[in-house]
Design a protein around this motif. Sequence first.
Motif, mmCIF file in Angstrom:
data_model
loop_
_atom_site.group_PDB
_atom_site.id
_atom_site.type_symbol
_atom_site.label_atom_id
_atom_site.label_comp_id
_atom_site.label_asym_id
_atom_site.label_seq_id
_atom_site.Cartn_x
_atom_site.Cartn_y
_atom_site.Cartn_z
ATOM 1 N N PRO A 129 0.827 -1.216 0.000
ATOM 2 C CA PRO A 129 0.000 0.000 0.000
ATOM 3 C C PRO A 129 0.859 1.264 0.000
ATOM 4 N N ARG A 130 0.289 2.359 -0.420
ATOM 5 C CA ARG A 130 1.007 3.624 -0.438
ATOM 6 C C ARG A 130 1.482 3.970 0.978
ATOM 7 N N GLY A 131 2.760 4.379 1.120
ATOM 8 C CA GLY A 131 3.291 4.737 2.439
ATOM 9 C C GLY A 131 3.579 3.541 3.324
ATOM 10 N N ALA A 132 3.625 2.351 2.747
ATOM 11 C CA ALA A 132 3.859 1.127 3.525
ATOM 12 C C ALA A 132 5.208 1.201 4.252
ATOM 13 N N SER A 133 5.268 0.594 5.454
ATOM 14 C CA SER A 133 6.526 0.574 6.212
ATOM 15 C C SER A 133 7.261 -0.736 5.934
ATOM 16 N N VAL A 134 8.527 -0.585 5.558
ATOM 17 C CA VAL A 134 9.346 -1.738 5.182
ATOM 18 C C VAL A 134 10.575 -1.786 6.088
ATOM 19 N N GLY A 135 10.825 -2.934 6.686
ATOM 20 C CA GLY A 135 11.940 -3.079 7.614
ATOM 21 C C GLY A 135 13.185 -3.640 6.936
ATOM 22 N N THR A 136 14.311 -2.952 7.128
ATOM 23 C CA THR A 136 15.614 -3.457 6.678
ATOM 24 C C THR A 136 16.705 -2.674 7.397
ATOM 25 N N SER A 137 17.853 -3.333 7.669
ATOM 26 C CA SER A 137 18.975 -2.580 8.264
ATOM 27 C C SER A 137 20.004 -2.253 7.194
ATOM 28 N N SER A 138 19.678 -2.582 5.929
ATOM 29 C CA SER A 138 20.652 -2.418 4.852
ATOM 30 C C SER A 138 20.420 -1.113 4.094
ATOM 31 N N LEU A 139 21.453 -0.249 4.072
ATOM 32 C CA LEU A 139 21.355 0.996 3.305
ATOM 33 C C LEU A 139 21.192 0.702 1.820
ATOM 34 N N ARG A 140 21.826 -0.374 1.351
ATOM 35 C CA ARG A 140 21.728 -0.749 -0.060
ATOM 36 C C ARG A 140 20.282 -1.064 -0.444
ATOM 37 N N ARG A 141 19.608 -1.845 0.405
ATOM 38 C CA ARG A 141 18.213 -2.184 0.127
ATOM 39 C C ARG A 141 17.324 -0.950 0.237
ATOM 40 N N ALA A 142 17.544 -0.184 1.315
ATOM 41 C CA ALA A 142 16.715 1.009 1.546
ATOM 42 C C ALA A 142 16.814 1.984 0.372
ATOM 43 N N SER A 143 18.025 2.244 -0.072
ATOM 44 C CA SER A 143 18.273 3.196 -1.156
ATOM 45 C C SER A 143 17.536 2.787 -2.432
ATOM 46 N N GLN A 144 17.664 1.508 -2.795
ATOM 47 C CA GLN A 144 17.076 1.053 -4.059
ATOM 48 C C GLN A 144 15.557 0.933 -3.984
ATOM 49 N N LEU A 145 15.053 0.524 -2.817
ATOM 50 C CA LEU A 145 13.594 0.441 -2.670
ATOM 51 C C LEU A 145 12.966 1.836 -2.715
ATOM 52 N N LYS A 146 13.648 2.816 -2.077
ATOM 53 C CA LYS A 146 13.151 4.202 -2.102
ATOM 54 C C LYS A 146 13.186 4.773 -3.523
ATOM 55 N N ALA A 147 14.216 4.383 -4.274
ATOM 56 C CA ALA A 147 14.315 4.863 -5.661
ATOM 57 C C ALA A 147 13.154 4.313 -6.491
ATOM 58 N N TYR A 148 12.775 3.082 -6.215
ATOM 59 C CA TYR A 148 11.705 2.429 -6.974
ATOM 60 C C TYR A 148 10.325 2.871 -6.491
ATOM 61 N N ARG A 149 10.199 3.010 -5.152
ATOM 62 C CA ARG A 149 8.919 3.415 -4.543
ATOM 63 C C ARG A 149 9.190 4.500 -3.495
ATOM 64 N N PRO A 150 9.300 5.773 -3.946
ATOM 65 C CA PRO A 150 9.647 6.858 -3.007
ATOM 66 C C PRO A 150 8.642 7.013 -1.865
ATOM 67 N N ASP A 151 7.453 6.460 -2.017
ATOM 68 C CA ASP A 151 6.429 6.612 -0.965
ATOM 69 C C ASP A 151 6.669 5.696 0.229
ATOM 70 N N LEU A 152 7.528 4.692 0.078
ATOM 71 C CA LEU A 152 7.721 3.720 1.163
ATOM 72 C C LEU A 152 8.403 4.363 2.366
ATOM 73 N N GLU A 153 8.042 3.880 3.544
ATOM 74 C CA GLU A 153 8.708 4.341 4.768
ATOM 75 C C GLU A 153 9.641 3.216 5.222
ATOM 76 N N ILE A 154 10.939 3.498 5.200
ATOM 77 C CA ILE A 154 11.918 2.465 5.559
ATOM 78 C C ILE A 154 12.195 2.533 7.056
ATOM 79 N N ARG A 155 12.067 1.390 7.725
ATOM 80 C CA ARG A 155 12.332 1.339 9.162
ATOM 81 C C ARG A 155 13.500 0.392 9.413
ATOM 82 N N SER A 156 14.395 0.804 10.313
ATOM 83 C CA SER A 156 15.597 0.006 10.572
ATOM 84 C C SER A 156 15.292 -1.156 11.514
ATOM 85 N N ILE A 157 15.612 -2.372 11.081
ATOM 86 C CA ILE A 157 15.487 -3.529 11.989
ATOM 87 C C ILE A 157 16.770 -4.351 11.924
#
Length: 320
Positions: A129-157
């Motif tokens: 869903p729009r604005g979905a929260s996604v958990g990852t501790s990886s900057l590599r994953r966070a960066s690329q997921l944000k590039a693909y879906r800027p609406d996602l909220e990345i949370r560190s786990i």
Amino acid sequence: MGHNSTGGRVIVVGTRQSALALTQTGHVIDALKQLCQHHGFSHTFEIRKIVTKGDRILDVTLSKVGGKGLFVKEIEQALLDGEIDLAVHSMKDMPSELPDGLLNGAVPKREDPRDCLITRNGGGIEDLPRGASVGTSSLRRASQLKAYRPDLEIRSIRGNIDSRIRKLETEGLDAIVLATAGLKRMGWEERISSPVGVDICIPAVGQGALGIECREGDAEVRALLALLNDSDTEQTVAAERTFLAALNGGCQIPIGAYAVITDRDTNGLTFMLTGMVGSPDGSTILKEIRSGRDPQQLGLEVAQALRDQGADRILADIGG
């Protein structure tokens, strides 16, 4: 150096204590036992668990802890001290330079290198869903997921695989991103909601591959490990690791690389390497794809091409 009742050697295998590390080590020992049987060696194996700095610091984001080799330093010390004879690492945890006296004795055949999503609703990245929260501790994953879906909220786990899967529920996340290989090795493939294609998320260097470290002077163990080595995996991972070393990339930078073999002929192999450097927020993603016959040379070329595109600026901004 211990020997068993049949005159063979007792080979002590060092490992982290996580369920995944123990499972990976178990798979490798099983493979080595089969090789021993097949080649007439009478070695036996003993597991020694070692706690690493990365295992002790669980309340801090990996990128903040800093320092390469968070999960290997204590294990490498035990190798140098002769307390253990070999160690099974996830290749992506291994620093690009190994200490004097140690070497990578084998790179077994690689498992699926892709990232994957485990989501609440069972769908893929497009279905979040729009604005979905996604958990990852990886900057590599966070960066690329944000590039693909800027609406996602990345949370560190942080934490091992099972604790991260639990956090999907306990921290009210919509999805978490993990390495496919770890879940497959644990036999938890059915938990994967969907793989994340390499077109969306370039894997970490060496993701899905293992490195088996031993002492340089230990001819017996080196001879055994050589039998476990997968030349294709060794060379593709070498291209990725050379790329990483050339950009001096540690945990603190969104950086990824993925090499595949595209051709085989009488003159050898042709490799294709994709390298990626991004800004942590995903606003800039630099990618370069090159082909060549020499894995190391290819790694250097892709690193230089990304520097020419402006990777240095990103690295400088992050302090890499």
